[in-house]
Design a protein around this motif. Structure first.
Motif, short mmCIF file in Angstrom:
data_model
loop_
_atom_site.label_atom_id
_atom_site.label_comp_id
_atom_site.label_asym_id
_atom_site.label_seq_id
_atom_site.Cartn_x
_atom_site.Cartn_y
_atom_site.Cartn_z
N ILE A 35 33.18 -15.75 10.01
CA ILE A 35 33.95 -16.06 8.82
C ILE A 35 34.38 -14.76 8.14
N THR A 36 35.68 -14.60 7.90
CA THR A 36 36.15 -13.43 7.17
C THR A 36 36.07 -13.69 5.67
N GLY A 37 35.76 -12.64 4.92
CA GLY A 37 35.70 -12.77 3.47
C GLY A 37 34.62 -13.73 3.01
N GLY A 41 33.09 -16.59 -3.33
CA GLY A 41 33.97 -17.74 -3.45
C GLY A 41 33.82 -18.77 -2.35
N ILE A 42 34.96 -19.27 -1.86
CA ILE A 42 34.97 -20.32 -0.85
C ILE A 42 34.30 -19.84 0.43
N GLY A 43 34.53 -18.60 0.82
CA GLY A 43 33.93 -18.08 2.04
C GLY A 43 32.42 -18.10 1.98
N LEU A 44 31.86 -17.72 0.82
CA LEU A 44 30.41 -17.74 0.64
C LEU A 44 29.87 -19.16 0.80
N GLU A 45 30.50 -20.12 0.12
CA GLU A 45 30.02 -21.50 0.19
C GLU A 45 30.21 -22.09 1.58
N THR A 58 28.25 -15.37 11.27
CA THR A 58 28.49 -13.94 11.05
C THR A 58 29.46 -13.78 9.89
N LEU A 59 29.04 -13.01 8.90
CA LEU A 59 29.86 -12.74 7.72
C LEU A 59 30.64 -11.46 7.95
N ALA A 60 31.96 -11.56 8.06
CA ALA A 60 32.82 -10.39 8.27
C ALA A 60 33.42 -10.01 6.93
N CYS A 61 32.93 -8.90 6.34
CA CYS A 61 33.26 -8.57 4.95
C CYS A 61 33.57 -7.09 4.78
N ARG A 62 34.39 -6.81 3.78
CA ARG A 62 34.67 -5.42 3.41
C ARG A 62 33.48 -4.81 2.68
N ASN A 63 32.93 -5.56 1.73
CA ASN A 63 31.82 -5.08 0.90
C ASN A 63 30.50 -5.46 1.57
N MET A 64 29.90 -4.52 2.28
CA MET A 64 28.71 -4.83 3.05
C MET A 64 27.48 -5.07 2.17
N ASP A 65 27.42 -4.41 1.03
CA ASP A 65 26.31 -4.67 0.11
C ASP A 65 26.33 -6.12 -0.35
N ALA A 66 27.53 -6.61 -0.70
CA ALA A 66 27.67 -8.01 -1.12
C ALA A 66 27.34 -8.95 0.03
N ALA A 67 27.77 -8.59 1.24
CA ALA A 67 27.49 -9.43 2.41
C ALA A 67 25.99 -9.54 2.66
N ILE A 114 36.80 -18.62 11.37
CA ILE A 114 37.34 -19.07 10.09
C ILE A 114 37.98 -17.88 9.38
N LEU A 115 39.30 -17.94 9.24
CA LEU A 115 40.07 -16.87 8.61
C LEU A 115 40.22 -17.23 7.14
N ASN A 116 39.22 -16.83 6.38
CA ASN A 116 39.11 -17.22 4.97
C ASN A 116 39.56 -16.14 4.00
N ALA A 117 39.41 -14.87 4.39
CA ALA A 117 39.65 -13.76 3.45
C ALA A 117 41.09 -13.76 2.94
N GLY A 118 41.24 -13.31 1.71
CA GLY A 118 42.58 -13.24 1.14
C GLY A 118 42.61 -12.34 -0.08
N VAL A 119 43.80 -11.96 -0.46
CA VAL A 119 43.98 -11.11 -1.64
C VAL A 119 45.18 -11.60 -2.43
N TYR A 120 45.10 -11.42 -3.74
CA TYR A 120 46.21 -11.75 -4.64
C TYR A 120 46.32 -10.62 -5.63
N ASN A 121 47.54 -10.11 -5.83
CA ASN A 121 47.77 -9.03 -6.77
C ASN A 121 46.93 -7.79 -6.47
N PRO A 122 47.06 -7.24 -5.25
CA PRO A 122 46.29 -6.05 -4.90
C PRO A 122 46.72 -4.83 -5.73
N GLN A 123 45.81 -3.90 -5.92
CA GLN A 123 46.13 -2.69 -6.68
C GLN A 123 47.16 -1.84 -5.94
N GLU A 124 47.00 -1.74 -4.63
CA GLU A 124 47.96 -1.00 -3.80
C GLU A 124 48.86 -2.01 -3.10
#
Length: 321
Positions: A35-37, A41-45, A58-67, A114-124
């Motif tokens: 599962i990405t992200g 949120g939804i990915g966690l649940e 398997t949790l595929a995440c950018r923030n490994m501490d949070a994962a 499961i392609l769950n990860a997403g972004v809205y209004n990214p800084q870059e």
């Protein structure tokens, strides 16, 4: 049992069900899921519900501490839960390739992606790979990940890919001129769209991708689905006060993350859904997506466009070496 063109579908959970309610009585022992992200949120649940029902997650995440915190929390609920973590930053296509290589090297099968990860209004607004950030994170990087993992999905078949899209895809229309598609999906700095448009375009990409993926792979044992989980105020929208208004235009009311994960879990696990791969589900109900999304004429050209974008990234990377 409901019917669709003579095909029997599994009983549908009651609208408003949570992910755990959808999985009631189901044992997912032996099922391997990436599962990405999955750290919020939804990915966690989604990850929590699947792991509590004995799936290997398997949790595929950018923030490994949070994962790792999510992993520990799930194990706190079920000590023998099978949960692993893997680094994945969708804003960097090199990270996507490292993630896929690490998963393949693990030797694990892959029954559900499961392609769950997403972004809205990214800084870059543009990634270091040169694509519009919302489009790359929400579609292109996960398209790349899917193709890198395809042999494992095929080797683990029957398998499924569940793409978390959004009803927001209905708020945009794909140009009839395919020569304009590159700038429509991934505009450059000079013709950058506003954040709402970038998001809805990326969600249209999700539905197009799932439809064509299913068409290409259904005869080989891989089925794909796109889902609208419902409107949930999570990390993806928390910093954009007007995002809720975007979905209000679609007649949507907010629901909990536990309810939001239900549609993903249903499409990932329900027996009988292999009969209707390629479909779009909105809060547990199979529905018709937008005209642009369901028009089969758009599916293959969009897939080929995504491939050309990945080819461009690869050629740029090679020239930089």
């Amino acid at each position: 049992m409901s019917k669709d063109g003579g095909r029997a579908l599994p009983p549908r959970p009651r609208k408003g069900s949570t992910a755990l309610q959808v999985l009631k009585g189901i044992d997912l022992s032996g099922v391997f899921i990436l599962i990405t992200g999955a750290n919020t949120g939804i990915g966690l649940e989604t990850a929590r519900a699947l792991a509590l029902h004995n799936a290997h997650v398997t949790l595929a995440c950018r923030n490994m501490d949070a994962a790792e915190r999510v992993k520990a929390a799930i194990k706190g609920e079920k000590a023998d839960a099978s949960v692993a973590t893997i680094q994945l930053d969708l804003a960097e296509l090199q990270s996507v390739e490292r993630c896929a290589s690490e998963y393949l090297a693990s030797g694990k099968p892959l029954h559900v992606l499961i392609l769950n990860a997403g972004v809205y209004n990214p800084q870059e607004r543009t990634t270091k790979n040169g694509f519009e950030t919302t489009f790359q994170v929400n579609h292109l990087a996960q398209f790349h990940l899917t193709n890198l993992l395809m042999e494992r999905l095929l080797g683990s078949s029957p398998s499924r890919v569940v793409v978390v899209a959004s009803t927001g895809h209905q708020l945009t229309t794909i140009p009839s001129d395919q020569n304009r598609w590159w700038d429509y999906f991934s505009p450059n700095e000079t013709n950058m769209t506003n954040m709402n448009t970038a998001y809805t375009v990326s969600k249209l990409a999700n539905v197009l991708f799932a439809s064509e993926l299913d068409r290409r792979m259904r005869d080989k044992g891989v089925r794909a689905f796109s889902v609208h989980p419902g409107v949930i105020i999570t990390d993806i929208t928390r910093n954009a006060a007007h995002c809720k208004a975007l979905f209000t235009c679609c007649g949507c009311a907010t629901i909990s993350t536990e309810q939001g994960a239900a549609t993903t879990v249903y499409c990932a696990t329900a027996e009988g859904l292999e009969l209707v791969g390629g479909q779009y589900f909105d809060q547990l109900v199979m529905k018709r997506p937008s005209r642009s999304a369901r028009n089969e004429v758009n599916w293959t050209p969009f897939w080929l466009l995504s491939e050309r974008m990945i080819d461009k990234y690869r050629s740029t990377r090679m020239s930089a070496v």
